[in-house]
Design a protein around this motif. Structure first.
Motif, PDB file in Angstrom:
ATOM      1  N   ARG A 145      88.393 -10.078 108.187  1.00  0.00           N
ATOM      2  CA  ARG A 145      88.188  -8.627 108.361  1.00  0.00           C
ATOM      3  C   ARG A 145      89.522  -7.885 108.334  1.00  0.00           C
ATOM      4  N   LYS A 146      90.487  -8.435 109.041  1.00  0.00           N
ATOM      5  CA  LYS A 146      91.802  -7.815 109.097  1.00  0.00           C
ATOM      6  C   LYS A 146      92.429  -7.778 107.706  1.00  0.00           C
ATOM      7  N   ALA A 147      92.293  -8.869 106.955  1.00  0.00           N
ATOM      8  CA  ALA A 147      92.839  -8.929 105.598  1.00  0.00           C
ATOM      9  C   ALA A 147      92.217  -7.857 104.710  1.00  0.00           C
ATOM     10  N   LEU A 148      90.990  -7.558 104.947  1.00  0.00           N
ATOM     11  CA  LEU A 148      90.286  -6.559 104.133  1.00  0.00           C
ATOM     12  C   LEU A 148      90.424  -5.144 104.701  1.00  0.00           C
ATOM     13  N   GLY A 149      91.187  -5.023 105.780  1.00  0.00           N
ATOM     14  CA  GLY A 149      91.362  -3.717 106.381  1.00  0.00           C
ATOM     15  C   GLY A 149      90.172  -3.240 107.175  1.00  0.00           C
ATOM     16  N   LYS A 150      89.356  -4.201 107.639  1.00  0.00           N
ATOM     17  CA  LYS A 150      88.135  -3.852 108.369  1.00  0.00           C
ATOM     18  C   LYS A 150      88.130  -4.470 109.764  1.00  0.00           C
ATOM     19  N   ALA A 151      89.302  -4.574 110.374  1.00  0.00           N
ATOM     20  CA  ALA A 151      89.372  -5.155 111.703  1.00  0.00           C
ATOM     21  C   ALA A 151      88.537  -4.340 112.661  1.00  0.00           C
ATOM     22  N   GLN A 155      92.971 -10.730  98.662  1.00  0.00           N
ATOM     23  CA  GLN A 155      93.644 -11.233  99.865  1.00  0.00           C
ATOM     24  C   GLN A 155      93.396 -12.739 100.003  1.00  0.00           C
ATOM     25  N   VAL A 156      94.470 -13.498 100.220  1.00  0.00           N
ATOM     26  CA  VAL A 156      94.357 -14.951 100.313  1.00  0.00           C
ATOM     27  C   VAL A 156      94.877 -15.416 101.664  1.00  0.00           C
ATOM     28  N   ILE A 157      94.024 -16.179 102.357  1.00  0.00           N
ATOM     29  CA  ILE A 157      94.403 -16.806 103.623  1.00  0.00           C
ATOM     30  C   ILE A 157      94.486 -18.300 103.354  1.00  0.00           C
ATOM     31  N   LEU A 158      95.676 -18.859 103.461  1.00  0.00           N
ATOM     32  CA  LEU A 158      95.846 -20.297 103.301  1.00  0.00           C
ATOM     33  C   LEU A 158      95.620 -20.966 104.643  1.00  0.00           C
ATOM     34  N   ALA A 172     100.458 -14.594 100.073  1.00  0.00           N
ATOM     35  CA  ALA A 172      99.400 -14.936 101.031  1.00  0.00           C
ATOM     36  C   ALA A 172      99.382 -13.911 102.161  1.00  0.00           C
ATOM     37  N   PHE A 173      98.186 -13.544 102.586  1.00  0.00           N
ATOM     38  CA  PHE A 173      98.045 -12.629 103.715  1.00  0.00           C
ATOM     39  C   PHE A 173      98.422 -13.326 105.018  1.00  0.00           C
ATOM     40  N   HIS A 174      98.024 -14.597 105.140  1.00  0.00           N
ATOM     41  CA  HIS A 174      98.239 -15.329 106.388  1.00  0.00           C
ATOM     42  C   HIS A 174      98.165 -16.825 106.107  1.00  0.00           C
ATOM     43  N   PHE A 175      98.807 -17.618 106.957  1.00  0.00           N
ATOM     44  CA  PHE A 175      98.701 -19.069 106.902  1.00  0.00           C
ATOM     45  C   PHE A 175      98.099 -19.517 108.234  1.00  0.00           C
ATOM     46  N   ALA A 176      96.899 -20.071 108.192  1.00  0.00           N
ATOM     47  CA  ALA A 176      96.181 -20.471 109.408  1.00  0.00           C
ATOM     48  C   ALA A 176      96.268 -21.989 109.585  1.00  0.00           C
ATOM     49  N   GLY A 224     100.902 -27.697 107.451  1.00  0.00           N
ATOM     50  CA  GLY A 224     101.755 -26.581 107.051  1.00  0.00           C
ATOM     51  C   GLY A 224     103.157 -26.689 107.626  1.00  0.00           C
ATOM     52  N   THR A 225     104.119 -26.937 106.754  1.00  0.00           N
ATOM     53  CA  THR A 225     105.515 -26.939 107.179  1.00  0.00           C
ATOM     54  C   THR A 225     106.064 -25.523 107.060  1.00  0.00           C
ATOM     55  N   ALA A 226     107.214 -25.289 107.655  1.00  0.00           N
ATOM     56  CA  ALA A 226     107.833 -23.963 107.579  1.00  0.00           C
ATOM     57  C   ALA A 226     108.107 -23.585 106.124  1.00  0.00           C
ATOM     58  N   ASP A 227     108.521 -24.548 105.307  1.00  0.00           N
ATOM     59  CA  ASP A 227     108.795 -24.274 103.889  1.00  0.00           C
ATOM     60  C   ASP A 227     107.527 -23.857 103.148  1.00  0.00           C
ATOM     61  N   VAL A 228     106.419 -24.548 103.402  1.00  0.00           N
ATOM     62  CA  VAL A 228     105.150 -24.228 102.749  1.00  0.00           C
ATOM     63  C   VAL A 228     104.682 -22.839 103.170  1.00  0.00           C
ATOM     64  N   ILE A 229     104.775 -22.554 104.461  1.00  0.00           N
ATOM     65  CA  ILE A 229     104.348 -21.252 104.975  1.00  0.00           C
ATOM     66  C   ILE A 229     105.184 -20.137 104.355  1.00  0.00           C
ATOM     67  N   GLU A 230     106.491 -20.341 104.267  1.00  0.00           N
ATOM     68  CA  GLU A 230     107.377 -19.332 103.674  1.00  0.00           C
ATOM     69  C   GLU A 230     107.073 -19.133 102.188  1.00  0.00           C
ATOM     70  N   GLU A 231     106.856 -20.222 101.464  1.00  0.00           N
ATOM     71  CA  GLU A 231     106.526 -20.119 100.042  1.00  0.00           C
ATOM     72  C   GLU A 231     105.203 -19.364  99.846  1.00  0.00           C
ATOM     73  N   ALA A 232     104.217 -19.660 100.693  1.00  0.00           N
ATOM     74  CA  ALA A 232     102.924 -18.977 100.599  1.00  0.00           C
ATOM     75  C   ALA A 232     103.082 -17.481 100.825  1.00  0.00           C
ATOM     76  N   ARG A 233     103.874 -17.103 101.803  1.00  0.00           N
ATOM     77  CA  ARG A 233     104.094 -15.674 102.068  1.00  0.00           C
ATOM     78  C   ARG A 233     104.801 -14.998 100.891  1.00  0.00           C
ATOM     79  N   LYS A 234     105.791 -15.684 100.329  1.00  0.00           N
ATOM     80  CA  LYS A 234     106.513 -15.120  99.186  1.00  0.00           C
ATOM     81  C   LYS A 234     105.598 -14.928  97.980  1.00  0.00           C
ATOM     82  N   LYS A 235     104.607 -15.788  97.836  1.00  0.00           N
ATOM     83  CA  LYS A 235     103.679 -15.700  96.709  1.00  0.00           C
ATOM     84  C   LYS A 235     102.528 -14.737  96.976  1.00  0.00           C
TER      85      LYS A 235
END
Length: 125
Positions: free
Chosen positions: A118-124, A79-82, A100-104, A87-98
């Motif tokens: 925790r949420k990314a690992l399913g341990k929220a 799981q990758v959190i960028l 990424a779990f989330h863009f913070a 962060g532009t909308a284009d960068v965020i969209e590209e990260a999701r397509k590749k």
């Protein structure tokens, strides 16, 4: 039971330190890297065990989406959190397509980042 290993990748030592401290207190094991090359050295043959990566978008040698693509080649389940202050909308969209779990966006609240991991690992909690 072993603790999940989180790789924190940022070229700013203070951000790496603060994230590491909060993640340690959150019950994780933490590795650090300040460049994309150093981050990617933690993946591939003979390396395993990194459950998630908290990854800055702007690094001296590579951008976060390039690193994300390489991580996913080695370990599609990681799981990758960028994170970025730029962060532009284009960068965020590209990260999701590749994959990424989330863009913070930076700045962020460190305790919220621990919960996001925790949420990314399913341990929220």
């Amino acid at each position: 039971m072993s603790k999940p290993v989180i790789l924190v990748v940022d070229d700013e030592p203070l951000i790496r330190w603060a994230l590491k401290e909060h993640l340690l207190q959150g019950g994780f094991e933490v590795k650090e890297a300040e460049t994309g090359k150093t981050a990617l050295a933690n993946f591939g043959p003979g390396h395993d065990g990194i459950a998630a990566v908290v990854l800055d978008y702007r690094l001296p040698d590579m951008n976060g989406v390039e690193i994300l693509k390489e991580i996913k080649k080695y370990d599609p389940g990681c799981q990758v959190i960028l994170m970025s202050a730029h962060g532009t909308a284009d960068v965020i969209e590209e990260a999701r397509k590749k994959g990424a779990f989330h863009f913070a966006p930076k700045p962020f609240d460190y305790l919220s980042m621990v919960e996001l991991v925790r949420k990314a690992l399913g341990k929220a909690s």
